[in-house]
Design a protein around this motif. Structure first.
Motif, PDB file in Angstrom:
ATOM      1  N   GLU A 175       0.819  -1.213   0.000  1.00 51.12           N
ATOM      2  CA  GLU A 175       0.000   0.000   0.000  1.00 51.12           C
ATOM      3  C   GLU A 175       0.848   1.257   0.000  1.00 51.12           C
ATOM      4  O   GLU A 175       0.481   2.249  -0.623  1.00 51.12           O
ATOM      5  CB  GLU A 175      -0.965  -0.011   1.184  1.00 51.12           C
ATOM      6  CG  GLU A 175      -2.073  -1.006   0.987  1.00 51.12           C
ATOM      7  CD  GLU A 175      -3.260  -0.762   1.889  1.00 51.12           C
ATOM      8  OE1 GLU A 175      -3.180   0.076   2.811  1.00 51.12           O
ATOM      9  OE2 GLU A 175      -4.281  -1.423   1.656  1.00 51.12           O
ATOM     10  N   LEU A 235     -10.248   2.917  -5.574  1.00 54.82           N
ATOM     11  CA  LEU A 235     -11.228   1.997  -4.981  1.00 54.82           C
ATOM     12  C   LEU A 235     -11.669   0.928  -5.977  1.00 54.82           C
ATOM     13  O   LEU A 235     -11.847  -0.235  -5.600  1.00 54.82           O
ATOM     14  CB  LEU A 235     -12.441   2.762  -4.454  1.00 54.82           C
ATOM     15  CG  LEU A 235     -12.202   3.658  -3.243  1.00 54.82           C
ATOM     16  CD1 LEU A 235     -13.499   4.311  -2.805  1.00 54.82           C
ATOM     17  CD2 LEU A 235     -11.562   2.906  -2.101  1.00 54.82           C
ATOM     18  N   THR A 283      -7.075  -6.652  -0.858  1.00 59.22           N
ATOM     19  CA  THR A 283      -7.952  -5.810  -0.058  1.00 59.22           C
ATOM     20  C   THR A 283      -8.652  -6.619   1.032  1.00 59.22           C
ATOM     21  O   THR A 283      -8.755  -6.168   2.182  1.00 59.22           O
ATOM     22  CB  THR A 283      -8.996  -5.114  -0.958  1.00 59.22           C
ATOM     23  OG1 THR A 283      -8.298  -4.361  -1.947  1.00 59.22           O
ATOM     24  CG2 THR A 283      -9.891  -4.194  -0.156  1.00 59.22           C
ATOM     25  N   ARG A 317      -6.224  -7.273   3.690  1.00 58.86           N
ATOM     26  CA  ARG A 317      -6.004  -6.032   4.453  1.00 58.86           C
ATOM     27  C   ARG A 317      -7.103  -5.836   5.492  1.00 58.86           C
ATOM     28  O   ARG A 317      -6.837  -5.543   6.654  1.00 58.86           O
ATOM     29  CB  ARG A 317      -5.970  -4.853   3.484  1.00 58.86           C
ATOM     30  CG  ARG A 317      -5.886  -3.498   4.126  1.00 58.86           C
ATOM     31  CD  ARG A 317      -5.883  -2.434   3.013  1.00 58.86           C
ATOM     32  NE  ARG A 317      -6.137  -1.140   3.526  1.00 58.86           N
ATOM     33  CZ  ARG A 317      -7.333  -0.561   3.592  1.00 58.86           C
ATOM     34  NH1 ARG A 317      -8.406  -1.184   3.184  1.00 58.86           N
ATOM     35  NH2 ARG A 317      -7.471   0.641   4.078  1.00 58.86           N
ATOM     36  N   HIS A 318      -8.335  -6.022   5.082  1.00 61.29           N
ATOM     37  CA  HIS A 318      -9.437  -5.849   6.024  1.00 61.29           C
ATOM     38  C   HIS A 318      -9.400  -6.915   7.129  1.00 61.29           C
ATOM     39  O   HIS A 318      -9.708  -6.605   8.282  1.00 61.29           O
ATOM     40  CB  HIS A 318     -10.782  -5.841   5.287  1.00 61.29           C
ATOM     41  CG  HIS A 318     -11.076  -4.523   4.642  1.00 61.29           C
ATOM     42  ND1 HIS A 318     -11.680  -3.487   5.301  1.00 61.29           N
ATOM     43  CD2 HIS A 318     -10.813  -4.060   3.406  1.00 61.29           C
ATOM     44  CE1 HIS A 318     -11.781  -2.445   4.506  1.00 61.29           C
ATOM     45  NE2 HIS A 318     -11.264  -2.769   3.340  1.00 61.29           N
ATOM     46  N   SER A 335      -0.543   4.521   9.325  1.00 58.88           N
ATOM     47  CA  SER A 335      -1.688   5.394   9.049  1.00 58.88           C
ATOM     48  C   SER A 335      -1.306   6.860   9.172  1.00 58.88           C
ATOM     49  O   SER A 335      -1.777   7.699   8.389  1.00 58.88           O
ATOM     50  CB  SER A 335      -2.841   5.077  10.007  1.00 58.88           C
ATOM     51  OG  SER A 335      -3.326   3.783   9.776  1.00 58.88           O
ATOM     52  N   LEU A 355     -10.965   8.766   4.269  1.00 57.68           N
ATOM     53  CA  LEU A 355     -10.477   7.396   4.151  1.00 57.68           C
ATOM     54  C   LEU A 355     -11.415   6.400   4.829  1.00 57.68           C
ATOM     55  O   LEU A 355     -11.611   5.285   4.320  1.00 57.68           O
ATOM     56  CB  LEU A 355      -9.056   7.283   4.707  1.00 57.68           C
ATOM     57  CG  LEU A 355      -7.994   7.998   3.872  1.00 57.68           C
ATOM     58  CD1 LEU A 355      -6.642   7.931   4.557  1.00 57.68           C
ATOM     59  CD2 LEU A 355      -7.920   7.441   2.454  1.00 57.68           C
ATOM     60  N   ALA A 356     -12.002   6.785   5.945  1.00 57.67           N
ATOM     61  CA  ALA A 356     -12.974   5.897   6.609  1.00 57.67           C
ATOM     62  C   ALA A 356     -14.197   5.707   5.707  1.00 57.67           C
ATOM     63  O   ALA A 356     -14.709   4.591   5.559  1.00 57.67           O
ATOM     64  CB  ALA A 356     -13.383   6.480   7.956  1.00 57.67           C
ATOM     65  N   ASP A 372     -13.154   3.479   2.812  1.00 57.80           N
ATOM     66  CA  ASP A 372     -13.096   2.087   3.271  1.00 57.80           C
ATOM     67  C   ASP A 372     -14.495   1.501   3.423  1.00 57.80           C
ATOM     68  O   ASP A 372     -14.717   0.336   3.125  1.00 57.80           O
ATOM     69  CB  ASP A 372     -12.335   1.970   4.593  1.00 57.80           C
ATOM     70  CG  ASP A 372     -10.903   1.518   4.406  1.00 57.80           C
ATOM     71  OD1 ASP A 372     -10.585   0.927   3.352  1.00 57.80           O
ATOM     72  OD2 ASP A 372     -10.106   1.744   5.326  1.00 57.80           O
ATOM     73  N   LEU A 409     -15.766   0.701   0.003  1.00 60.10           N
ATOM     74  CA  LEU A 409     -15.042  -0.473  -0.479  1.00 60.10           C
ATOM     75  C   LEU A 409     -15.545  -1.741   0.194  1.00 60.10           C
ATOM     76  O   LEU A 409     -15.812  -2.745  -0.469  1.00 60.10           O
ATOM     77  CB  LEU A 409     -13.547  -0.275  -0.225  1.00 60.10           C
ATOM     78  CG  LEU A 409     -12.603  -1.346  -0.714  1.00 60.10           C
ATOM     79  CD1 LEU A 409     -12.749  -1.569  -2.207  1.00 60.10           C
ATOM     80  CD2 LEU A 409     -11.176  -0.943  -0.372  1.00 60.10           C
ATOM     81  N   MET A 410     -15.712  -1.704   1.505  1.00 60.67           N
ATOM     82  CA  MET A 410     -16.184  -2.882   2.230  1.00 60.67           C
ATOM     83  C   MET A 410     -17.598  -3.255   1.791  1.00 60.67           C
ATOM     84  O   MET A 410     -17.910  -4.442   1.621  1.00 60.67           O
ATOM     85  CB  MET A 410     -16.151  -2.631   3.743  1.00 60.67           C
ATOM     86  CG  MET A 410     -16.559  -3.846   4.549  1.00 60.67           C
ATOM     87  SD  MET A 410     -15.596  -5.322   4.184  1.00 60.67           S
ATOM     88  CE  MET A 410     -14.209  -5.062   5.223  1.00 60.67           C
TER      89      MET A 410
END
Length: 186
Positions: free
Chosen positions: A62, A89, A100, A103-104, A124, A151-152, A155, A158-159
């Protein structure tokens, strides 16, 4: 990272991102990587050591991706920044999906493992500084707080895409632009 250790970590990411944390064993990583039995254990004696190694590997991947973004000319508008983030994304939800998901999974592990949380926070802070520079250039009065919110949100988008799938093209630019606009106006 070169050589056999990198092979182990790449295989570990494929196991973690493809099958989840329950499937992550030294044996599964050896099998996924086509490695001799015991190879993963030689590099990472415990599960905690393996998780830490995976986190380091993911952060290295990343950092490289974000460094290329950070090195690009700064976006000059909210729409341009939203377009760049949207493209990132789409990459993370598509071709880099396994990375990804791994990562999660590691991020969730960090909620329970202090050593992972410390390493993640250190990385971060670098990311927040890079993003903060871009938001400052766009007029943010609270760049670090704003980049954390963006970024939150990213994310979360993305999630949602990874977990629920979705019909049609993944187009996060519009909601990203709306959030960025609201943050910069406030």
């Amino acid at each position: 990272m070169l050589g056999r250790k990198a092979q182990v970590l790449a295989a570990a990411v494929r196991v973690l991102g493809g099958q989840g944390t329950r499937a992550l064993t030294h044996r599964a990583v050896d099998s996924e990587g086509g490695l001799p039995a015991g190879t993963t254990s030689n590099y990472f004696r415990s599960r905690d050591a393996l998780l830490s190694g995976i986190l380091g590997y993911l952060l290295e991947q990343e950092t490289s991706a974000f460094a290329s973004l950070a090195g690009a000319p700064r976006p000059v508008s909210v729409d341009e920044l939203a377009a760049r983030l949207g493209a990132l994304l789409r990459e993370l939800a598509g071709p880099a999906r396994t990375l990804t998901l791994a990562r999660h999974a590691i991020f969730l592990e960090a909620a329970h493992r202090e050593s992972l949380r410390v390493e993640l926070l250190t990385w971060s802070e670098t990311l927040w500084a890079w993003g903060g520079e871009w938001l400052t250039a766009l007029g943010s009065r609270e760049p670090v707080a704003h980049v954390r919110q963006v970024l939150a949100f990213a994310d979360g988008l993305l999630m949602d895409r990874l977990a629920r799938g979705g019909e049609g093209e993944f187009a996060p630019e519009e909601p990203l632009a709306a959030l960025l606009g609201a943050l910069l106006e406030g």
